[in-house]
Structure formats: structure tokens, C-alpha cells
Design an enzyme around this catalytic site. Structure first.
Site, mmCIF file in Angstrom:
data_model
loop_
_atom_site.group_PDB
_atom_site.id
_atom_site.type_symbol
_atom_site.label_atom_id
_atom_site.label_comp_id
_atom_site.label_asym_id
_atom_site.label_seq_id
_atom_site.Cartn_x
_atom_site.Cartn_y
_atom_site.Cartn_z
ATOM 1 N N ASP A 11 0.981 -1.258 0.308
ATOM 2 C CA ASP A 11 -0.148 0.011 0.050
ATOM 3 C C ASP A 11 0.650 1.317 -0.053
ATOM 4 O O ASP A 11 1.752 1.139 0.866
ATOM 5 C CB ASP A 11 -0.804 0.460 1.221
ATOM 6 C CG ASP A 11 -1.817 -0.856 1.180
ATOM 7 O OD1 ASP A 11 -1.773 -1.664 0.423
ATOM 8 O OD2 ASP A 11 -2.607 -1.454 2.364
ATOM 9 N N ASP A 130 -13.299 -4.883 -2.154
ATOM 10 C CA ASP A 130 -13.040 -4.443 -0.514
ATOM 11 C C ASP A 130 -14.397 -4.735 0.332
ATOM 12 O O ASP A 130 -15.153 -3.956 -0.204
ATOM 13 C CB ASP A 130 -12.928 -3.069 -0.041
ATOM 14 C CG ASP A 130 -11.225 -2.968 -0.923
ATOM 15 O OD1 ASP A 130 -10.435 -3.759 -0.682
ATOM 16 O OD2 ASP A 130 -10.911 -1.972 -0.643
#
Length: 250
Positions: A11, A130
Site C-alpha cells: 500500500d 473490499d
């Protein structure tokens, strides 16, 4: 049968690799190029870079670090974050990425997935999804880095993404993300019935968690903290998977 893949996820925020728990409390873990070089040497099958602030800040992923990473890697890598148009994807692919990941923009305008598949081939298109467990929908899809709930169920949305032309699904359980409690096996059992390759993400804490995910239909397993902090070296994980009769590239 294709070999199962082990994929570190990086990330990226403000040009640095970060990691948190359930998408919160982010910690700085280093520069993308340094970690990319390390994972290439350790035998990772692919890398995924997600610019986690791009959608929230309404901008595209910065290309400079993508280009720098491409110079260092001999393995494929995916870049996501702020890909809203075909031109965004083209810029990342020209900078050296092998695939692009879409999430928020695809949910807001599903035709984007088909446009990307038509332009570059579905093998270049990764749909990141997600989700959180939900009493009404089973698993509810969230957007914008896990901050915005939708009315979509995970299974229905992934089926639609497959029909639109996505080449694979990067499925993250937000409930399990960063907890080390294991992947959401019930979720994988549901989604692995759909006709699209599946990357499982969220919850890995021990070798057995990766094995369970792969035995329950995942084509690849993805993790961050375990790999970034050297808790579970990739060679050790691959040796464990091979010992348990899974096909992996050693």
C-alpha cells in the site's frame, strides 16, 4: 493446473509503503523500490501496489515510483489507485506496470472495466473488491479505501465484474485485514464458485492460513505485514505449501 501464486501487497501513500489494521493506523514501512527489489530476490510471484489515497484525493497514481519499480523488477506487478479512465491505465502500463487494478471508479462506472479489457486485454485488468460481513447482503462492498459502503453484495458484484471483462479479482476482507486471524474462508467458498481467478487478501497470520485459502478456491494469496516485517519469509511459505502438495514456483 497453474501454480498457486504468492503476492506481497504494498500500500503506497505519498510515495511510501504503509500498513495498518483494518485500513487504519497506518505505519511507514519504507520506499516502494527498496521493497520491490527485496521481494524479487526472495521469489515472490508478483507484486501488487495500491496507491491507497488516490481515490480519496481524486487523483491518479503517481507514475514516477511506478517507473522506478519497473526498472528493478523481473516479475509482474499490478498498480491500482485512481485509475478512472483508459488513459490512466495506459500511462501506468507505459510506465512499466503489467496490470492495472480498479476499484472505486469501476463501481461508479462499470463500463470502465469493459473499456480497459477492450483496450489492453482482460489479463491486464484486476478488479479490487473490499468487503465487510453484512447481515443483509452477506458481504457488503466498500469503496474509497474502505470508507464508503455501497448497496452491492460481494458475490453479485464479482459476477458482474467477470461479465464486464475483469481478468481476476483481488478480494480483501476488511474484517480480517491486518488481524492475523486467517482469511475469511466462508467468503472464499462463496466467491471461488464464480468463473474468474481469485486473489485472497486480508487476515493472513501463519502458514496454515495461506494453505487454507488456496485449498478453498483462491488462485493466489496476498499479504503485507507478514512479508514486509520478515515474520514469514516467502521462501519458507512456499516450501510449506509445496510440502502440503500445492503447486508453487520455488
Amino acid at each position: 493446473m497453474p501454480a498457486k501464486r504468492v503476492i506481497p501487497c504494498l500500500d503506497v501513500k505519498n510515495g511510501r509503503v504503509v500498513k495498518g489494521v483494518q485500513f487504519k493506523e497506518l505505519r511507514d514501512l519504507g520506499h516502494p523500490v527498496d521493497l520491490a527489489r527485496r521481494y524479487d530476490a526472495e521469489g515472490a510471484d508478483e507484486l501488487v501496489f495500491l496507491d491507497i489515497a488516490a481515490s480519496l484525493e481524486n487523483r491518479g497514481t503517481r507514475e514516477a515510483w511506478v517507473r522506478d519499480v519497473a526498472h528493478e523488477l523481473s516479475i509482474p506487478f499490478t498498480v491500482g489507485g485512481g485509475v478512472s479512465h483508459v488513459q490512466d491505465a495506459r500511462s501506468l502500463l507505459r510506465a512499466g506496470a503489467d496490470k492495472v487494478a480498479v476499484n472505486t471508479a469501476a463501481a461508479l462506472r462499470p463500463a470502465l472495466v469493459r473499456e480497459l479489457a477492450d483496450a489492453f486485454g482482460r489479463q491486464c485488468v484486476v478488479a479490487a473488491v473490499d468487503v465487510k460481513r453484512d447481515a443483509e447482503l452477506g458481504w457488503r462492498v466498500f469503496l474509497k479505501g474502505g470508507t464508503e459502503p455501497t448497496e452491492r453484495s460481494a458475490v453479485d458484484w464479482i459476477q458482474e465484474l467477470s461479465e464486464l471483462g475483469a481478468g481476476e479479482i483481488l478480494l480483501t476482507s476488511m474484517d480480517r485485514d491486518g488481524t492475523g486471524d486467517g482469511f475469511d474462508i466462508q467468503l472464499l467458498d462463496q466467491v471461488s464458485q464464480l468463473p474468474i481467478p481469485l486473489i485472497a487478501s486480508g487476515g493472513a497470520g501463519r502458514e496454515i492460513h495461506f494453505l487454507e485459502a488456496l485449498e478453498h478456491g483462491a488462485d493466489a494469496v496476498l499479504a503485507a505485514t507478514l512479508f514486509h516485517e520478515g515474520i514469514l519469509p516467502i521462501p519458507r511459505l512456499k516450501a510449506y505449501l509445496a510440502q502440503n502438495d500445492l503447486s508453487v514456483r520455488i
